[in-house]
Design an enzyme around this catalytic site. Structure first.
Site, PDB file in Angstrom:
ATOM      1  N   ASP A 199       0.871  -1.171   0.000  1.00 11.41           N
ATOM      2  CA  ASP A 199       0.000   0.000   0.000  1.00 11.41           C
ATOM      3  C   ASP A 199       0.914   1.230   0.000  1.00 11.41           C
ATOM      4  OD1 ASP A 199      -1.447   2.210   0.727  1.00 11.41           O
ATOM      5  OD2 ASP A 199      -2.630   1.213   2.276  1.00 11.41           O
ATOM      6  N   LYS A 225      -3.208  12.107  -3.266  1.00  8.79           N
ATOM      7  CA  LYS A 225      -2.220  12.331  -2.203  1.00  8.79           C
ATOM      8  C   LYS A 225      -0.874  12.765  -2.797  1.00  8.79           C
ATOM      9  CE  LYS A 225      -4.305   8.888   0.862  1.00  8.79           C
ATOM     10  NZ  LYS A 225      -4.996   9.650   1.898  1.00  8.79           N
ATOM     11  N   CYS A 361      -8.757   6.129  10.086  1.00  9.75           N
ATOM     12  CA  CYS A 361      -9.090   4.862   9.397  1.00  9.75           C
ATOM     13  C   CYS A 361      -8.127   3.748   9.787  1.00  9.75           C
ATOM     14  CB  CYS A 361      -9.094   5.028   7.882  1.00  9.75           C
ATOM     15  SG  CYS A 361     -10.367   6.125   7.300  1.00  9.75           S
TER      16      CYS A 361
END
Ligand code: PLP
Length: 403
Positions: A199, A225, A361
């Site tokens: 990730d 991002k 999150c």
């Protein structure tokens, strides 16, 4: 060295005031602001050559298709992929991981197989695997943390057995700002013939990414991002895996032929790009990566590292300050005394300072840390030491209010 003063002029949003105070935007791990060149690139699509890609014989469609495929080439170069067709456009990291869970999972995983994830994953690298677990009966194994909030590599090595099929870990923690030793993690998995998904949501904006060097089997990141628009992202996958995997979504563009009896699928990367892609976003993503390249990712990384270290130094001087982990990237998470992160965030907001508060999150990580959430400041190429000073002053003011 970055010329921050000049860079800031490229970001129109940074000129504004919030509650009459200059905006101090320190929520870059959630999303970055966009330079004018990226905003212009997206506008240019709609003002000069908007047409659906790949299908049209007419001029506009050809221009749009070429621009989109050029952007794929830019992404390939940016991440050092061997082939452009290993670059699949998705909506972002979340969709990229869901794609792998669904397609790799659907093709290769069955009841009793094991997938390794880590204790510091974002929900988007936990929930898709749990959904797969509920569908197929796989087991999730979790790499624990050391006392220093790094991944426990010795414990990781012990998680492998003959049922291990995939490892999925984050490159950089979005909470702790800690960079994981992904090259080592990949090497260990490969010594067991197990592929690895990284990730890269929090690493791509800050670290030179090179698929040849990392040797990841899958790598996911989000455009927004890394100075690109929202709604566009990338899944890199090694050709051998993508070719072997069943498609994710079905529909137009991902097929070679369709009859009611049988459908044959398109070649890579289109097999995984059903429907009209966000070609305007893809083209703008290409521009964003060119922007990063023009500044130099190493220069950006050095600047953000300097800001993070300066922030840590300054924050540590505040009474009651608790910094979580040892941030080495572009984000720092903290709590001050008993002040609730949401209260801290609200006070900072009224001073024009945008930070993120809450569980980020990563509720399982919050559980391990024994806290409901943190305040997170995260940096980008346009942030300055003066903004760190403003943050520190704001926190001190909040501390006084709550004392
Ligand atoms: N993974 C990490 C480490 C993240 O920080 C994020 C977003 O904050 C994601 C995944 C999900 O990214 P997106 O919401 O762009 O799909």
């Amino acid at each position: 060295m970055l010329n921050t003063e000049e860079i800031r002029k490229e970001f129109p949003i940074l000129e504004q005031k919030v509650y009459g105070k200059p905006l101090v935007y320190l929520d870059n791990a959630a999303t970055t602001q966009k330079p004018q060149s990226v905003i212009d690139a997206q506008n240019e699509v709609y003002t000069t050559f908007n047409a659906n890609v790949h299908r049209g014989i007419h001029h506009l469609s050809q221009v749009a298709t070429e621009a989109m495929e050029q952007a794929r080439h830019t992404v390939r170069e940016f991440i050092g992929a061997a082939h452009s067709h290993e670059v699949v456009f998705t909506r972002g990291t979340t969709e990229s991981i869901n794609l792998v869970a669904s397609s790799f999972g659907g093709t290769f995983l069955k009841s009793g197989d094991e997938v390794i994830i880590s204790a510091m994953e974002h929900h988007s690298n936990i929930v898709p695997w749990q959904m797969l677990r509920d569908r197929t009966g796989i087991t999730l194994r979790i790499i624990p943390l050391t006392a220093e909030c790094t991944l426990d590599i010795d414990a990781y090595k012990k998680l492998f057995n003959e049922r291990t099929r995939l490892v999925c870990v984050t490159h950089v923690s979005n909470v702790l700002g800690v960079t994981n030793p992904v090259k080592e993690i990949i090497g260990i998995a490969h010594s067991h013939n197990v592929p690895v998904l990284i990730d890269g949501a929090q690493s791509t904006p800050h670290i030179k990414i090179d698929m040849q060097e990392l040797d990841a089997d899958f790598f996911a990141f989000s455009g927004h991002k890394v100075y690109a628009p929202t709604g566009i992202g990338v899944l890199y996958g090694k050709e051998k895996w993508l070719n072997a995997m069943q498609p994710y979504h079905g529909g137009g563009e991902m097929i070679k032929s369709v009859s009611f009896e049988k459908t044959t699928y398109n070649t890579l990367p289109y097999k995984f790009e059903a429907g009209t892609p966000d070609y305007a976003g893809i083209i703008a993503l290409g521009k964003a990566l060119e922007w990063v390249k023009s500044k130099g990712i190493e220069n950006i990384a050095a600047h953000e590292h300097m800001l993070t270290q300066y922030a840590v130094e300054q924050l540590q001087k505040i009474e009651g300050m608790r910094i979580f982990g040892k941030p080495d990237g572009a984000a720092v998470s903290f709590l001050v005394g008993n002040i609730h992160p949401a209260d801290m965030g609200t006070i900072l907001d009224h001073l024009g300072i945008a930070v993120r508060t809450g569980h980020h999150c990563a509720q399982p990580l919050m559980g391990i840390l024994g806290i409901p959430g943190t305040v997170r400041a995260s940096f980008a190429a346009y942030n300055t030491k003066e903004e760190v000073d403003a943050l520190v002053k704001g926190i001190e003011r909040a501390s006084r209010m709550f004392a």
